[in-house]
Design a protein around this motif. Structure first.
Motif, PDB file in Angstrom:
ATOM      1  N   SER A 272      62.243  -0.551 -16.402  1.00  0.00           N
ATOM      2  CA  SER A 272      62.605  -0.198 -15.276  1.00  0.00           C
ATOM      3  C   SER A 272      60.662  -0.697 -14.689  1.00  0.00           C
ATOM      4  O   SER A 272      60.662  -1.673 -15.396  1.00  0.00           O
ATOM      5  CB  SER A 272      62.433   1.475 -15.167  1.00  0.00           C
ATOM      6  N   SER A 273      60.120  -0.133 -13.782  1.00  0.00           N
ATOM      7  CA  SER A 273      58.843  -0.431 -13.130  1.00  0.00           C
ATOM      8  C   SER A 273      58.675  -0.073 -12.151  1.00  0.00           C
ATOM      9  O   SER A 273      59.198   1.386 -11.850  1.00  0.00           O
ATOM     10  CB  SER A 273      59.087  -2.231 -12.566  1.00  0.00           C
ATOM     11  N   THR A 274      57.655   0.083 -11.559  1.00  0.00           N
ATOM     12  CA  THR A 274      56.596   1.402 -11.104  1.00  0.00           C
ATOM     13  C   THR A 274      56.238  -0.055 -10.019  1.00  0.00           C
ATOM     14  O   THR A 274      55.779  -1.096  -9.365  1.00  0.00           O
ATOM     15  CB  THR A 274      54.931   1.085 -11.173  1.00  0.00           C
ATOM     16  N   ALA A 275      56.126   0.670  -8.676  1.00  0.00           N
ATOM     17  CA  ALA A 275      55.936   0.436  -7.176  1.00  0.00           C
ATOM     18  C   ALA A 275      54.922   0.161  -6.763  1.00  0.00           C
ATOM     19  O   ALA A 275      54.994   1.635  -6.504  1.00  0.00           O
ATOM     20  CB  ALA A 275      57.245   0.393  -5.909  1.00  0.00           C
ATOM     21  N   ILE A 276      54.441  -0.682  -6.719  1.00  0.00           N
ATOM     22  CA  ILE A 276      53.146  -0.946  -6.152  1.00  0.00           C
ATOM     23  C   ILE A 276      52.858  -0.063  -5.026  1.00  0.00           C
ATOM     24  O   ILE A 276      52.059   0.225  -4.691  1.00  0.00           O
ATOM     25  CB  ILE A 276      52.298  -2.042  -6.695  1.00  0.00           C
ATOM     26  N   GLY A 277      52.657  -1.550  -4.138  1.00  0.00           N
ATOM     27  CA  GLY A 277      52.458  -1.913  -2.558  1.00  0.00           C
ATOM     28  C   GLY A 277      53.521  -0.473  -2.198  1.00  0.00           C
ATOM     29  O   GLY A 277      53.985  -0.126  -1.833  1.00  0.00           O
ATOM     30  N   SER A 278      52.706   0.368  -1.808  1.00  0.00           N
ATOM     31  CA  SER A 278      53.139   0.594  -0.045  1.00  0.00           C
ATOM     32  C   SER A 278      52.930   0.243   1.260  1.00  0.00           C
ATOM     33  O   SER A 278      54.546   0.928   2.628  1.00  0.00           O
ATOM     34  CB  SER A 278      52.599   1.963   0.097  1.00  0.00           C
ATOM     35  N   LEU A 279      52.667  -0.276   1.721  1.00  0.00           N
ATOM     36  CA  LEU A 279      52.524  -1.654   2.638  1.00  0.00           C
ATOM     37  C   LEU A 279      52.204  -2.413   3.197  1.00  0.00           C
ATOM     38  O   LEU A 279      50.834  -3.260   1.875  1.00  0.00           O
ATOM     39  CB  LEU A 279      51.666  -0.714   3.765  1.00  0.00           C
ATOM     40  N   PHE A 280      52.900  -3.821   3.180  1.00  0.00           N
ATOM     41  CA  PHE A 280      52.401  -5.356   3.204  1.00  0.00           C
ATOM     42  C   PHE A 280      51.911  -5.837   4.339  1.00  0.00           C
ATOM     43  O   PHE A 280      52.860  -5.528   5.407  1.00  0.00           O
ATOM     44  CB  PHE A 280      53.207  -6.209   2.895  1.00  0.00           C
ATOM     45  N   ILE A 281      50.231  -6.230   4.293  1.00  0.00           N
ATOM     46  CA  ILE A 281      50.524  -7.062   5.864  1.00  0.00           C
ATOM     47  C   ILE A 281      49.979  -8.438   5.662  1.00  0.00           C
ATOM     48  O   ILE A 281      48.963  -9.098   4.846  1.00  0.00           O
ATOM     49  CB  ILE A 281      49.228  -6.483   6.555  1.00  0.00           C
ATOM     50  N   GLN A 282      50.834  -9.168   6.808  1.00  0.00           N
ATOM     51  CA  GLN A 282      50.479 -11.082   6.179  1.00  0.00           C
ATOM     52  C   GLN A 282      50.236 -11.233   7.032  1.00  0.00           C
ATOM     53  O   GLN A 282      50.438 -12.134   8.108  1.00  0.00           O
ATOM     54  CB  GLN A 282      52.017 -11.274   6.085  1.00  0.00           C
ATOM     55  N   PRO A 283      48.360 -11.452   7.116  1.00  0.00           N
ATOM     56  CA  PRO A 283      48.086 -12.269   8.182  1.00  0.00           C
ATOM     57  C   PRO A 283      48.389 -13.527   8.584  1.00  0.00           C
ATOM     58  O   PRO A 283      48.139 -14.839   7.346  1.00  0.00           O
ATOM     59  CB  PRO A 283      46.215 -11.888   7.955  1.00  0.00           C
ATOM     60  N   LYS A 284      48.043 -14.595   8.813  1.00  0.00           N
ATOM     61  CA  LYS A 284      48.100 -15.956   8.872  1.00  0.00           C
ATOM     62  C   LYS A 284      46.263 -15.934   8.318  1.00  0.00           C
ATOM     63  O   LYS A 284      46.055 -15.538   8.320  1.00  0.00           O
ATOM     64  CB  LYS A 284      47.938 -16.164  10.660  1.00  0.00           C
ATOM     65  N   LEU A 285      46.667 -17.497   8.176  1.00  0.00           N
ATOM     66  CA  LEU A 285      46.013 -17.997   6.778  1.00  0.00           C
ATOM     67  C   LEU A 285      43.980 -18.177   8.183  1.00  0.00           C
ATOM     68  O   LEU A 285      44.500 -19.244   9.227  1.00  0.00           O
ATOM     69  CB  LEU A 285      45.357 -19.384   6.579  1.00  0.00           C
ATOM     70  N   GLY A 286      43.167 -17.552   7.332  1.00  0.00           N
ATOM     71  CA  GLY A 286      42.073 -17.633   8.516  1.00  0.00           C
ATOM     72  C   GLY A 286      41.424 -16.696   9.427  1.00  0.00           C
ATOM     73  O   GLY A 286      41.053 -16.279   9.887  1.00  0.00           O
TER      74      GLY A 286
END
Length: 777
Positions: A272-286
């Motif tokens: 099994s595993s533990t979920a870590i992130g509750s939200l993922f935001i992907q800004p563009k580079l820079g």
């Protein structure tokens, strides 16, 4: 690697980070490095009170690891030192330098430990054995022959312990220069230059204890599963008690999605595993600066709404909403908030959305997470620091955290996560090309000489100076300078222009093959090895990312009886160059406790150094901003106004090339640490048996007329008419923002112009390189 699949293939990795996959890699590395003779047992002593400090990352130890802490990359680092493979004189007799230069970085790593000092012989194009005394005499002759000490540069890697680093900077300043290019220049320099202007100290304000109390963590530009895996243990505990964990990164990294802890049998046995992130935001580079400024703007808007609600409720005789800003912190501890707030109110939302690459709805969602948190920690890695506007980004993040008083209280604070194990400690010890007058005054008083006052060269300035003939001797204390630095052909040319290059190292790397007219290779002990001086085992200290200082003793028999410690190398070189004045170098080198006594005379925070570091776990160096003491000119924390930069090299290149212009970031694979290539897989990203890949969004593949699996060449776009290219990369469809690419370093370092650095810090912009893709021939 699955033997049923061909080498060099792409295959999704469905598993959580760590777990059985990590244990399998441990076994592979122990076999690959031929670790034997009981050396593998030292793994159980890694980061233990009676063991040694991991030579890998700078993540701190909990209670100096009262229980076993498993870390795949730590095992790789230890196995690399404990290998039974050797590079002896007969190896160099069988291979010319030109032949070795044609080998891959991975192949060079796999030859094993260096065993004796070697001197380059131009006639045979080979390294030949040389006696230690002759080696030191050669370096001393070159240094003393220079008409100006500033014609020498002294590089430092983050693996160097505090004692060696302190003696090294003392020797170099007694010699007469502040030319200290170091690995900080290439990673967290924007942190070191950005934070002092806001909170008065260039270090983080948290300890591991704060992670036990935090309810929100904002993780900017980091990949903990690869770069500092022990951090995942802390994140796992935070996630299990309900803390909100947000990953802010162009790449959605596996370690921040799911983690199976090898230290927890139930997770391992149940797979099994533990979920870590509750939200993922992907800004563009820079786009990080614009995103953080947008969060600050939204936080201010929410506070304005709360103020209006309070006023309306008061008129109706009701209780209103609580303030969003920490008005007491702002009033008692800060300057400049009014101007900062006025700038936020003027700031156009459309520009922030465009420049960040994040939809306004996501920005508002992230802002709600931030303002809901009562105890927020913001962590960051090189995803924030290797950009042109990195210093401004760090300052804006500091502004954001101060708005809600998230600096200097339990469970909250700023947490830059350094890379190499003692990169922060080296800077504390004085490895700094821009030393303060106060430090130089104290150093001169304690040791009775006048240190040089002029600022020296950082990494990029050193390369430029070597190219221009202003630096003629290069001395490297560890590391792989040729491959860690930008503009690879220029760096190679710079090293080859030197009269002498010297490298202190444990294993062979490319920097040893890109040499000056004269060249020395000086082998040193690893941190896992017993360091005997006059029959007494010596310990070395390091400072981790959270300012904990602890003592480490090696346990393995040295790989060769000819190896010297870094401290011994510095002491003997200093005496060969300067004699016994102004310091009795040999006396200090004979007993490292004497060096620690000298350190405490120079640095007040190291009072009672030997006594405090003798306790298990060591001690915490005071970081004034953690105690809400602001060592700024005003004595208060400073809100700083920073504008969005819309005239960067990327903007100008985009205006010229349109949608075909891509922005490239360099990154590590999972099988490497800095420039050390342990293997050819990057399993979490699904890359096996190869490294020359480019991660790209599926819509950009269509836009450019390419297909996944196609081979391309990468050409960087700069305004100096120099063609910089890296050829022969496979396109890999990946979850990455439109217009952005990812590839590994050092293979793509050649694309970064020397002139492309962070404003106010000089750090190469390795995470924001404007490039074009061309079909490979």
């Amino acid at each position: 690697m699955d033997k049923s699949k061909p080498a060099g293939h792409i295959a999704p990795y469905p598993h959580a980070a760590a777990g059985w996959g990590a244990l399998k890699q441990v076994a592979i590395n122990l076999v690959r490095e031929k670790v034997g003779g009981g050396n593998y047992k030292t793994l159980l002593a890694q980061n233990q009170p009676d063991g040694f400090d991991c030579p890998g990352c700078a993540w701190p130890d909990r209670e100096h690891a009262s229980t076993f802490e498993f870390c795949e990359n730590g095992v790789k680092a230890v196995a690399a030192e404990a290998t039974s493979k050797r590079v002896r004189a007969d190896f160099f007799a069988a291979h010319t330098v030109s032949e070795l230069l044609a080998q891959s970085d991975y192949a060079l790593e796999q030859h094993g430990r260096l065993t004796e000092p070697m001197l380059y012989d131009a006639a045979s194009d080979r390294y030949l054995p040389v006696a230690w005394d002759a080696a030191f005499a050669l370096v001393a002759r070159h240094l003393k022959a220079l008409p100006d000490p500033n014609q020498a540069a002294f590089y430092t890697s983050g693996r160097t312990g505090n004692e060696a680093a302190f003696l090294y900077q003392l020797f170099v300043r007694a010699y007469g220069t502040n030319n200290f290019p170091d690995c900080s220049n290439m990673c967290h320099e924007p942190t070191s230059r950005g934070l002092p202007a806001t909170v008065g100290a260039g270090k983080g304000t948290v300890t591991l204890e704060d992670f036990e109390h935090a309810d929100t963590l904002l993780i900017f530009g980091q990949n903990p599963a690869t770069n500092h895996p022990r951090m995942l243990g802390e994140l796992r505990e935070c996630a299990k008690r309900g803390a909100a964990i947000v990953s802010i990164n162009p790449l959605r990294e596996r370690g921040l999605e799911r983690f199976t802890s090898p230290s927890h049998p139930l997770e391992m046995l149940s797979n099994s595993s533990t979920a870590i992130g509750s939200l993922f935001i992907q800004p563009k580079l820079g786009g990080d600066f614009a995103l953080i400024k947008a969060l600050a703007k939204r936080t201010l808007e929410l506070d304005d709404a709360a103020v209006a609600a309070v006023a309306a409720a008061g008129r109706a005789g009701l209780a209103g909403a609580a303030r969003v800003l920490d008005v007491d912190f702002i009033a008692e501890h800060s300057n400049g908030f009014a101007a900062f707030a006025a700038d936020l109110r003027r700031q156009d939302w459309g520009q922030l959305v465009e420049e960040s690459g994040v939809a306004r709805e996501q920005i508002e969602q992230l802002a709600q997470v931030y303002v809901k948190g009562e105890r927020v920690i913001a962590t960051w890695g090189m995803g924030l620091t290797q950009h042109k506007g990195a210093v401004a980004t760090i300052r804006m993040l500091s502004n954001l955290m101060m708005m809600r008083g998230n600096i200097g209280r339990l469970g909250a604070g700023l947490c830059p996560v350094r890379g190499h194990s003692n990169v922060q400690g080296d800077r504390t010890m004085g490895i700094e090309e821009q030393p303060t007058a106060a430090f130089l005054d104290r150093l001169g008083q304690v040791f009775g000489f006048a240190p040089p006052r002029a600022h020296g060269y950082d990494v990029v300035a050193t390369i430029e100076a070597m190219l221009a003939g202003r630096v003629k001797v290069f001395f490297g204390m560890g590391g792989n300078f040729a491959m860690a630095t930008p503009d690879t052909p220029q760096t190679f040319a710079a090293l080859r222009a030197c009269e002498l290059t010297v490298h202190v190292a444990t294993k062979l790397n490319r920097s040893h093959l890109v040499h000056g007219r004269a060249a020395l290779l000086l082998p040193t002990l690893g941190r896992t090895e017993i360091d005997l001086q006059h029959g007494v085992a010596q310990g070395v200290t390091v400072e981790d990312s959270m300012s904990m200082v602890h003592l480490s003793y090696g346990m393995n028999t040295p790989a060769s009886p000819q190896l010297l410690s870094e401290t011994a190398i510095v002491a003997r070189l200093a005496e060969a160059t300067l004699g016994k004045a102004p310091v009795d170098w040999a006396w200090y080198g004979a007993d490292y406790a004497r060096i620690r006594d000298a350190i405490e005379r120079v640095f007040d925070d190291f009072h009672d150094f030997n006594a405090r570091v003798a306790k298990p776990g060591g001690f915490h160096l005071k970081v004034a901003s953690r105690a809400r003491e602001w060592r700024t000119a005003s004595g208060r924390a400073e809100f700083l106004v920073c504008a969005v930069d819309t005239d960067t090299p990327i903007h100008r290149a985009k205006a010229k090339h349109g949608a075909r212009l891509m922005t490239l970031m360099t990154a590590r694979s999972h099988d490497q640490y800095n420039t050390t290539i342990y293997g050819m897989d990057d399993r979490y990203r699904g890359v096996f048996g190869m490294r020359r890949v480019v991660f790209i969004h599926r819509d950009d593949l269509a836009l450019l007329g390419f297909a996944a699996g196609q081979m391309v060449d990468i050409v960087s776009v700069w305004d100096d008419a120099v063609e910089r290219r890296a050829d022969g990369f496979m396109l890999v469809e990946y979850d990455i923002p439109r217009g952005c690419l990812g590839a590994y370093f050092p293979e793509t370092n050649a694309l970064i112009p020397l002139a492309s650095v962070a404003d106010g810090a000089g750090t190469p912009t390795s995470k924001s390189i404007p490039v074009l893709l061309r079909a490979a021939a």
